[in-house]
Design a protein around this motif. Structure first.
Motif, PDB file in Angstrom:
ATOM      1  N   GLU A 167       0.673  -1.241   0.042  1.00 14.85           N
ATOM      2  CA  GLU A 167      -0.092  -0.056  -0.033  1.00 14.85           C
ATOM      3  C   GLU A 167       0.945   1.449   0.032  1.00 14.85           C
ATOM      4  OE1 GLU A 167      -2.268  -0.665   3.280  1.00 14.85           O
ATOM      5  OE2 GLU A 167      -3.714  -1.867   2.309  1.00 14.85           O
ATOM      6  N   ASP A 168       2.032   1.312   0.775  1.00 13.41           N
ATOM      7  CA  ASP A 168       2.820   2.439   0.921  1.00 13.41           C
ATOM      8  C   ASP A 168       3.395   2.570  -0.431  1.00 13.41           C
ATOM      9  OD1 ASP A 168       2.427   2.840   3.496  1.00 13.41           O
ATOM     10  OD2 ASP A 168       4.209   1.751   4.135  1.00 13.41           O
ATOM     11  N   LEU A 169       3.879   1.332  -1.235  1.00  8.80           N
ATOM     12  CA  LEU A 169       4.440   1.701  -2.756  1.00  8.80           C
ATOM     13  C   LEU A 169       3.259   2.111  -3.653  1.00  8.80           C
ATOM     14  CD1 LEU A 169       7.032   1.171  -4.159  1.00  8.80           C
ATOM     15  CD2 LEU A 169       6.312  -1.168  -4.553  1.00  8.80           C
ATOM     16  N   ARG A 198      14.034  -1.084  -6.878  1.00  7.99           N
ATOM     17  CA  ARG A 198      14.741  -0.069  -5.873  1.00  7.99           C
ATOM     18  C   ARG A 198      13.888   0.426  -4.858  1.00  7.99           C
ATOM     19  NH1 ARG A 198      17.381   2.380  -9.228  1.00  7.99           N
ATOM     20  NH2 ARG A 198      16.068   4.008  -9.529  1.00  7.99           N
ATOM     21  N   PHE A 199      12.597   0.871  -5.029  1.00 11.60           N
ATOM     22  CA  PHE A 199      11.809   1.417  -4.001  1.00 11.60           C
ATOM     23  C   PHE A 199      11.214   0.346  -2.990  1.00 11.60           C
ATOM     24  CE2 PHE A 199      11.055   5.246  -6.922  1.00 11.60           C
ATOM     25  CZ  PHE A 199      11.961   5.964  -6.522  1.00 11.60           C
ATOM     26  N   SER A 200      10.877  -0.720  -3.764  1.00 11.94           N
ATOM     27  CA  SER A 200      10.325  -1.938  -2.782  1.00 11.94           C
ATOM     28  C   SER A 200      11.523  -2.426  -1.940  1.00 11.94           C
ATOM     29  CB  SER A 200       9.828  -2.938  -3.870  1.00 11.94           C
ATOM     30  OG  SER A 200      11.013  -3.784  -4.543  1.00 11.94           O
ATOM     31  N   PHE A 201      12.776  -2.171  -2.076  1.00 13.60           N
ATOM     32  CA  PHE A 201      13.579  -2.900  -1.215  1.00 13.60           C
ATOM     33  C   PHE A 201      14.077  -1.684  -0.144  1.00 13.60           C
ATOM     34  CE2 PHE A 201      14.180  -5.922  -4.603  1.00 13.60           C
ATOM     35  CZ  PHE A 201      14.281  -7.242  -3.833  1.00 13.60           C
ATOM     36  N   VAL A 221       3.416  13.755 -12.319  1.00 13.75           N
ATOM     37  CA  VAL A 221       3.722  13.622 -13.786  1.00 13.75           C
ATOM     38  C   VAL A 221       5.275  13.357 -13.931  1.00 13.75           C
ATOM     39  CG1 VAL A 221       3.531  14.434 -16.133  1.00 13.75           C
ATOM     40  CG2 VAL A 221       2.013  15.434 -14.646  1.00 13.75           C
ATOM     41  N   TYR A 222       6.006  12.527 -12.901  1.00 12.81           N
ATOM     42  CA  TYR A 222       7.035  11.925 -12.743  1.00 12.81           C
ATOM     43  C   TYR A 222       6.935  10.467 -12.921  1.00 12.81           C
ATOM     44  CZ  TYR A 222      11.666  10.750 -11.257  1.00 12.81           C
ATOM     45  OH  TYR A 222      13.157  10.442 -11.008  1.00 12.81           O
ATOM     46  N   GLY A 223       7.603   9.926 -14.484  1.00 11.54           N
ATOM     47  CA  GLY A 223       7.534   8.516 -14.652  1.00 11.54           C
ATOM     48  C   GLY A 223       8.441   7.699 -13.827  1.00 11.54           C
ATOM     49  N   LEU A 224       7.985   6.497 -13.570  1.00 11.29           N
ATOM     50  CA  LEU A 224       8.830   5.583 -12.932  1.00 11.29           C
ATOM     51  C   LEU A 224       9.127   4.293 -13.819  1.00 11.29           C
ATOM     52  CD1 LEU A 224       7.088   5.687  -9.264  1.00 11.29           C
ATOM     53  CD2 LEU A 224       9.193   6.762  -9.948  1.00 11.29           C
ATOM     54  N   GLY A 225      10.210   3.856 -13.680  1.00  6.76           N
ATOM     55  CA  GLY A 225      10.610   2.648 -14.666  1.00  6.76           C
ATOM     56  C   GLY A 225      10.569   1.422 -13.685  1.00  6.76           C
ATOM     57  N   THR A 226      10.682   0.339 -14.274  1.00  6.78           N
ATOM     58  CA  THR A 226      10.805  -1.056 -13.579  1.00  6.78           C
ATOM     59  C   THR A 226      11.950  -0.870 -12.336  1.00  6.78           C
ATOM     60  OG1 THR A 226       9.944  -2.113 -15.644  1.00  6.78           O
ATOM     61  CG2 THR A 226      11.031  -3.157 -13.863  1.00  6.78           C
ATOM     62  N   TYR A 263       3.083   5.852  -2.981  1.00  7.20           N
ATOM     63  CA  TYR A 263       4.257   6.780  -3.484  1.00  7.20           C
ATOM     64  C   TYR A 263       3.842   6.779  -5.040  1.00  7.20           C
ATOM     65  CZ  TYR A 263       8.909   7.800  -4.909  1.00  7.20           C
ATOM     66  OH  TYR A 263      10.008   8.668  -5.437  1.00  7.20           O
ATOM     67  N   CYS A 264       3.786   5.695  -5.828  1.00  6.30           N
ATOM     68  CA  CYS A 264       3.585   5.704  -7.389  1.00  6.30           C
ATOM     69  C   CYS A 264       2.314   6.513  -7.758  1.00  6.30           C
ATOM     70  CB  CYS A 264       3.442   4.045  -7.802  1.00  6.30           C
ATOM     71  SG  CYS A 264       4.709   3.142  -7.586  1.00  6.30           S
ATOM     72  N   LEU A 265       1.416   6.388  -6.968  1.00 10.84           N
ATOM     73  CA  LEU A 265       0.278   7.624  -7.265  1.00 10.84           C
ATOM     74  C   LEU A 265       0.585   8.795  -7.027  1.00 10.84           C
ATOM     75  CD1 LEU A 265      -2.775   5.438  -5.960  1.00 10.84           C
ATOM     76  CD2 LEU A 265      -2.303   5.653  -8.388  1.00 10.84           C
TER      77      LEU A 265
END
Length: 106
Positions: A74-76, A97-100, A87-92, A79-81
């Protein structure tokens, strides 16, 4: 389904436990046990060779990588939302990296 298109763990867990016991107790070989109990021979071989684990532990073990707890997920998502709203794109690679980096995920 996996990337190769094969389904994972479509066999009956109870049948796999019986097959592991049959092989370990030398009642039958891998090929015969896989046919009698209708389980994949290669999986049976992998499981039966892990003597430090019981058949129950082997069959119950999850496949793939460890998953995030519901709270961490839910935190992740939050953050993504937020990044999407800005309007900041996040890649795989960013997601991995964020999940760890989340607290409690080592």
């Amino acid at each position: 389904m996996s990337r190769t298109g094969k389904k994972h763990k479509t066999w009956n867990p109870d049948q796999m436990k019986l097959a592991i016991r049959a092989v370990r107790e030398k009642e039958m070989g891998y090929l015969k046990a896989s046919k009698v109990f209708d389980v994949p021979k290669s999986t049976l071989e992998d499981y039966a060779k892990q003597f430090h684990k019981t058949p129950e532990q082997l069959v119950a073990a999850p496949i793939g990588r460890p998953v995030l707890s519901l709270e961490m997920e839910e935190d992740l998502v939050s953050y993504c939302l937020e990044m999407d709203r800005r309007v900041y794109g996040l890649g795989t690679a960013d997601m991995e990296r964020f999940s760890f980096l989340l607290p409690g995920n080592g």
